[in-house]
Write a protein that holds these residues in place. Structure first.
Motif, PDB file in Angstrom:
ATOM      1  N   TYR A 193       0.846  -1.097   0.007  1.00  8.49           N
ATOM      2  CA  TYR A 193       0.131   0.000   0.079  1.00  8.49           C
ATOM      3  C   TYR A 193       1.043   1.263   0.007  1.00  8.49           C
ATOM      4  O   TYR A 193       2.164   1.337   0.464  1.00  8.49           O
ATOM      5  N   ARG A 194       0.296   2.378  -0.594  1.00  9.50           N
ATOM      6  CA  ARG A 194       1.069   3.364  -0.491  1.00  9.50           C
ATOM      7  C   ARG A 194       1.429   4.115   1.043  1.00  9.50           C
ATOM      8  O   ARG A 194       0.558   3.973   1.850  1.00  9.50           O
ATOM      9  N   HIS A 216      -7.488   0.761  -3.897  1.00  8.87           N
ATOM     10  CA  HIS A 216      -6.613  -0.003  -3.097  1.00  8.87           C
ATOM     11  C   HIS A 216      -5.306   0.898  -2.807  1.00  8.87           C
ATOM     12  O   HIS A 216      -4.880   1.057  -1.746  1.00  8.87           O
ATOM     13  N   GLU A 217      -4.857   2.084  -3.602  1.00  9.08           N
ATOM     14  CA  GLU A 217      -3.806   3.101  -3.396  1.00  9.08           C
ATOM     15  C   GLU A 217      -4.196   4.069  -2.778  1.00  9.08           C
ATOM     16  O   GLU A 217      -3.578   5.160  -2.630  1.00  9.08           O
ATOM     17  N   GLY A 257      -5.725   1.841   1.742  1.00  8.47           N
ATOM     18  CA  GLY A 257      -4.429   1.821   2.276  1.00  8.47           C
ATOM     19  C   GLY A 257      -4.037   2.352   3.535  1.00  8.47           C
ATOM     20  O   GLY A 257      -3.572   1.907   4.735  1.00  8.47           O
TER      21      GLY A 257
END
Length: 270
Positions: free
Chosen positions: A3-4, A81-82, A86
């Motif tokens: 993850y970021r 997701h990003e 995250g």
């Protein structure tokens, strides 16, 4: 799972407004609109196109199952997701990312401060209490959501800890898009109460619906779900157009999340 990472601002003791401004600057909290074509009127997930050539008004799980336990559901933002996914994962799983509780708590506080009265009016009256969906992750002896709520002293709703208890472990596949009746147990004090039920994300909806089932089974008069993020699945074809649009949707905490929804959309139990 990668993850970021988020860089913590150097300034300490920010206000709620400053943390919300920081969230907006990070571009990972795209707004959810009250109603739009091609999106489920309940959970705000993109819906497929039916045989008539138009999108279904509701997704299958909301229409067939979740309406039996949830009187409504309000997501604050979309989650990918990003992005928000995250940040929520790091808060839950990494001690070093605990500071992310501050902007997330500020996001929730601002959203409720702006819109709680409208949500209550839309769904039949004031809430008696707020309840969090429990998880196996704890910090300072608290469920990660209860720990997050402790960042702010005064909330526009009374949150109560320990109302729901997770009774057994289960796989994600087991609770995906369905209610697991014995996944949670609820305190009998919820009998006759109107409940606002908080979770971090709504992905398939099974966890929140299972928690709502336990509350209703214990006598709760109604349960309205709320989540920081409505998770979108990039692998689903019907989600691709919406996902492509999200970068042009900055965080908007002024637009009411229930104005624009029809009575049919608002009252799942009817």
């Amino acid at each position: 799972m990668s993850y970021r990472r988020f860089r913590r601002p150097t300034r300490e003791n920010w206000t709620v407004d400053q943390w919300v401004a920081w969230l907006k600057s990070q571009d990972f909290t795209p707004s959810v609109t009250p109603a739009e074509v091609g999106v489920c009127a309940i959970c705000r997930a993109p819906t497929p196109i039916g045989s008539q050539g138009t999108h279904f008004a509701r997704c299958f799980p909301c229409n067939s199952q979740y309406s039996t336990v949830l009187t409504g559901f309000i997501p604050i933002c979309y989650s990918v997701h990003e992005g928000l996914e995250g940040a929520l994962w790091r808060v839950k799983n990494e001690e070093s990312s605990g500071w992310l509780q501050l902007p997330l708590a500020s996001l929730l506080w601002t959203f409720l401060n702006n819109h709680l009265k409208c949500i209550e009016d839309a769904y039949g009256g004031p809430f008696d209490l707020g309840v969090t969906v429990p998880s196996s992750k704890q910090r300072n002896g608290l469920n990660h959501l209860d720990d997050l709520l402790s960042c702010i002293k005064r909330w526009p709703i009374a949150w109560r800890q320990g109302v729901l208890t997770k009774t057994r472990r289960e796989s994600a596949a087991e609770r995906r898009q369905r209610i697991v009746p014995d996944l949670f147990a609820a305190d009998s004090d919820v009998n006759g109460k109107r409940i606002l039920l908080l979770d971090d994300t709504f992905t398939s909806g099974g966890t929140m619906a299972s928690a709502a089932h336990a509350l209703r089974d214990a006598g709760a008069a109604c349960v309205i779900g709320i989540a920081f993020g409505r998770q979108l699945n990039a692998s689903r074809e019907e989600a691709r157009d919406l996902l492509a649009e999200l970068p042009q949707r900055p965080l908007d905490l002024e637009t009411c999340p229930v104005h624009g929804l029809s009575d049919f959309d608002l009252f799942l139990m009817s």
